[in-house]
Design an enzyme around this catalytic site. Sequence first.
Site, mmCIF file in Angstrom:
data_model
loop_
_atom_site.group_PDB
_atom_site.id
_atom_site.type_symbol
_atom_site.label_atom_id
_atom_site.label_comp_id
_atom_site.label_asym_id
_atom_site.label_seq_id
_atom_site.Cartn_x
_atom_site.Cartn_y
_atom_site.Cartn_z
ATOM 1 C CB ILE A 58 -0.950 0.000 1.232
ATOM 2 C CG1 ILE A 58 -1.899 1.204 1.198
ATOM 3 C CG2 ILE A 58 -0.175 -0.039 2.528
ATOM 4 C CD1 ILE A 58 -2.958 1.171 2.299
ATOM 5 C CB SER A 59 0.970 4.288 -2.101
ATOM 6 O OG SER A 59 1.113 3.645 -3.332
ATOM 7 C CD GLN A 60 5.643 8.189 0.823
ATOM 8 O OE1 GLN A 60 6.495 8.005 -0.035
ATOM 9 N NE2 GLN A 60 5.845 8.937 1.874
#
Length: 209
Positions: A58-60
């Site tokens: 999951i992206s930051q």
Amino acid sequence: MKVNRKEMIDSQLIKKGISDPWVLQAMRKVDRALFIPNEMREFAYEDRPLNIGKGQTISQPFMVAYMAQELKLKPKDIILEIGTGCGYHAAILANIVRHVYSIEVIEWLEEYACANLEKAGIKNVTTRCGDGFQGWPDRAPFDAVSLTAAPPTIPEPLKKQIKIGGRLLAPVDTLRQQLKLLERTGDDAFIENRLLMVSFVPMTGEAQK
């Protein structure tokens, strides 16, 4: 030390230049913890990518907010997302715009995203499993297109599915990518701006041919 949701907004987003009120509202509303495995939830509000299994992440939070802000989204917009992932980015977009169409090439990940979006109460995202290279022609044109996987070059079919005046945001290149923002100004006319250096998973399928 654990980071809570308010600290995520204040220290990771606002202090780093996220100011769009629609984006901040969406980031406050959508709980990132709903989009990751239970064993990772204590890290949900840290400003870093997190492993969600099988090599996927999951992206930051900052990158999700930054990309949404750069697209200059409006409440009536219809968006195409390439790379649904766990569904978090789509959920943020969905809290800003009218509808999000999202394509994910990995079958189990698309199913996982659908379950996460349902948990989060998101009803204005339509997903499908497939290669995103050709986009979603029967739902085009779109006000904006957002890629969360990196092609070597921006696929021509996606450029043609942006409305005139619309925007496309994509990480472009191989190992280390440049985040590029295209604005369509005419039938075959685009303005390109180069933004951050980023690191995303490569876009697979036809994009690699």
